[in-house]
Design an enzyme around this catalytic site. Structure first.
Site, short mmCIF file in Angstrom:
data_model
loop_
_atom_site.label_atom_id
_atom_site.label_comp_id
_atom_site.label_asym_id
_atom_site.label_seq_id
_atom_site.Cartn_x
_atom_site.Cartn_y
_atom_site.Cartn_z
N ASP A 192 -34.67 12.99 -16.42
CA ASP A 192 -35.16 14.04 -15.33
C ASP A 192 -35.11 13.57 -14.23
OD1 ASP A 192 -35.04 16.09 -17.63
OD2 ASP A 192 -36.75 16.62 -16.77
N GLU A 219 -25.29 17.65 -16.18
CA GLU A 219 -25.25 16.74 -15.88
C GLU A 219 -24.57 16.31 -15.02
OE1 GLU A 219 -23.70 16.29 -18.08
OE2 GLU A 219 -23.07 14.17 -18.00
P1 GH3 Z 1 -19.80 10.95 -20.48
O1 GH3 Z 1 -19.65 9.91 -20.17
O2 GH3 Z 1 -18.34 11.37 -21.02
O3 GH3 Z 1 -20.22 12.75 -19.39
O4 GH3 Z 1 -21.04 11.66 -21.27
P2 GH3 Z 1 -22.28 11.93 -21.38
O5 GH3 Z 1 -23.37 10.94 -22.69
O6 GH3 Z 1 -22.91 11.71 -20.30
O7 GH3 Z 1 -21.43 13.88 -21.76
P3 GH3 Z 1 -22.51 14.82 -22.37
O8 GH3 Z 1 -21.44 16.02 -21.80
O9 GH3 Z 1 -21.98 14.74 -23.74
O10 GH3 Z 1 -24.07 14.66 -22.44
C1 GH3 Z 1 -24.90 15.08 -21.35
C2 GH3 Z 1 -26.33 15.37 -21.52
O11 GH3 Z 1 -26.88 15.61 -20.60
C3 GH3 Z 1 -26.80 16.52 -22.78
C4 GH3 Z 1 -28.08 16.36 -22.13
O12 GH3 Z 1 -29.05 15.93 -23.42
C5 GH3 Z 1 -28.06 15.68 -20.71
N1 GH3 Z 1 -28.92 16.62 -19.93
C6 GH3 Z 1 -27.88 17.96 -19.70
N2 GH3 Z 1 -29.67 18.37 -19.11
C7 GH3 Z 1 -30.45 18.35 -18.33
C8 GH3 Z 1 -32.04 18.11 -18.19
O13 GH3 Z 1 -31.87 18.95 -17.41
N3 GH3 Z 1 -32.92 16.99 -17.81
C9 GH3 Z 1 -32.10 15.69 -19.09
N4 GH3 Z 1 -32.78 14.88 -19.39
N5 GH3 Z 1 -30.92 15.82 -19.13
C10 GH3 Z 1 -30.12 16.26 -19.39
MG MG Z 2 -21.69 12.97 -18.56
MG MG Z 3 -21.08 16.51 -18.44
#
Ligand code: GH3
Ligand code: MG
Ligand code: MG
Ligand code: MG
Length: 301
Positions: A192, A219
């Site tokens: 976060d 993200e």
């Molecule tokens: P890539 O480089 O291909 O984008 O890999 P990635 O791991 O970033 O892609 P993926 O879409 O698998 O993962 C996105 C992650 O973002 C999953 C989730 O844990 C994290 N995420 C999404 N929203 C939030 C949030 O509000 N807070 C936190 N801490 N993490 C988040």
């Molecule tokens: Mg990503």
């Molecule tokens: Mg993503």
């Protein structure tokens, strides 16, 4: 409007004595602006600094109060300014007409100052709540930048504007690299923190007035660059990529570097009536996908 700033009330009346009496009563608690006719009232209301409330006379020599209210309701910028009529017209039909046109309240002359003050205070309190609600539904709670909903609105607005102006429009889709392993290894609350820092850096990097950044979800972030052709957009996208590199947020599990990086997909077009806005977004998504495939921490256009 900041919490500490005084709210601004625009008093509109063709009788200088009314302006004087109301102005004296209100200037203790509010910033007061005055207009002696309807034309001037609209100039002020549509100017740089939108007033928080109008106290509006009805019978005036040029354009009357009803017409002023109608004109305010025509424009997005002025349609939610609360209007209180303050008028010598004491007929029920006049009052009904005023309220039906969208006035928040209706006061008849001769007026009583404490009653005017109380009604003004009530309407301003309502307006403040409405403004806060508007802000809450359009700002992302974690990063405090505009959210997906605000982006959807801004995108359609800019798309239409650029269609009319036959101006270029660029869009950048941004995704944090390997963010799942970041969360898995450093913990969700550290994740976060990263989201907040990335959002802050992206916003600070976009200094031009019309540029817009939002948290698209998770993200992912999205940037709209109105009146920006491809070469300038690539330049902006590179500067966004750079500002995240410069933050040097340690990330041992990133495949692209040992700090946090972003991938960016850029799309550009000159909007036309026969194009769907979604095509621009799809193209930016496709470019982002390529940026990921080609090794992350890069801009693909
Ligand atoms: P890539 O480089 O291909 O984008 O890999 P990635 O791991 O970033 O892609 P993926 O879409 O698998 O993962 C996105 C992650 O973002 C999953 C989730 O844990 C994290 N995420 C999404 N929203 C939030 C949030 O509000 N807070 C936190 N801490 N993490 C988040
Ligand atoms: Mg990503
Ligand atoms: Mg993503
Ligand atoms: Mg009058």
């Amino acid at each position: 409007m900041s919490v500490t700033a005084k709210q601004t009330i625009l008093i509109v009346d063709d009788e200088p004595l009314n302006i004087k009496v109301l102005g004296q009563a209100l200037s203790g608690s509010y910033r007061v602006k005055t207009a002696i006719n309807g034309t001037r009232a609209l100039e002020i209301a549509q100017g740089e600094e939108t007033p928080d409330l109008l106290l509006l006379d009805i019978q005036m020599p040029d354009i009357d109060g009803y017409e002023v209210l109608l004109a305010l309701k025509q424009s997005d910028r002025t349609k939610s300014i609360p209007v209180i009529f303050i008028t010598g017209r004491d007929g029920a039909e006049d009052e009904a007409r005023g309220l039906e046109l969208g006035a928040m309240d209706y006061i008849t002359k001769p007026f009583n100052i404490p009653v005017v003050m109380a009604r003004v205070r009530n309407q301003l309190a309502l307006k403040q709540k409405a403004d806060l609600l508007e802000k809450l539904v359009s700002i992302d709670g974690l990063t405090e930048i505009p959210n997906r909903r605000a982006f959807d609105e801004a995108f359609i607005r800019e798309w239409r504007r650029c269609t009319r102006a036959q101006a270029p429009l660029s869009m950048i889709m941004i995704d944090i690299d390997c963010f799942k392993p970041y969360n898995d290894n450093y913990g969700h609350s550290k994740g976060d923190e990263v989201l907040k820092k990335v959002a802050e850096r992206l916003s600070n990097e976009l200094k031009r007035g019309g540029d817009f950044v939002a948290r698209y979800g998770g993200e992912e972030f999205v940037v709209i660059l109105p009146e920006t052709e491809i070469h300038s957009a690539v330049y902006v996208a590179e500067s966004l990529r750079n500002t995240i590199v410069e933050a040097q947020i340690p990330h041992k599990y990133n495949l692209a570097a040992d700090f946090v990086t972003i991938s960016l997909g850029l799309a550009y077009c000159i909007p036309r009536e026969d194009l769907e806005p979604i095509t621009l977004q799809n193209k930016a998504d496709k470019m982002l996908y390529r940026a990921k495939n080609e090794g992350r921490n890069q801009v693909v256009a």
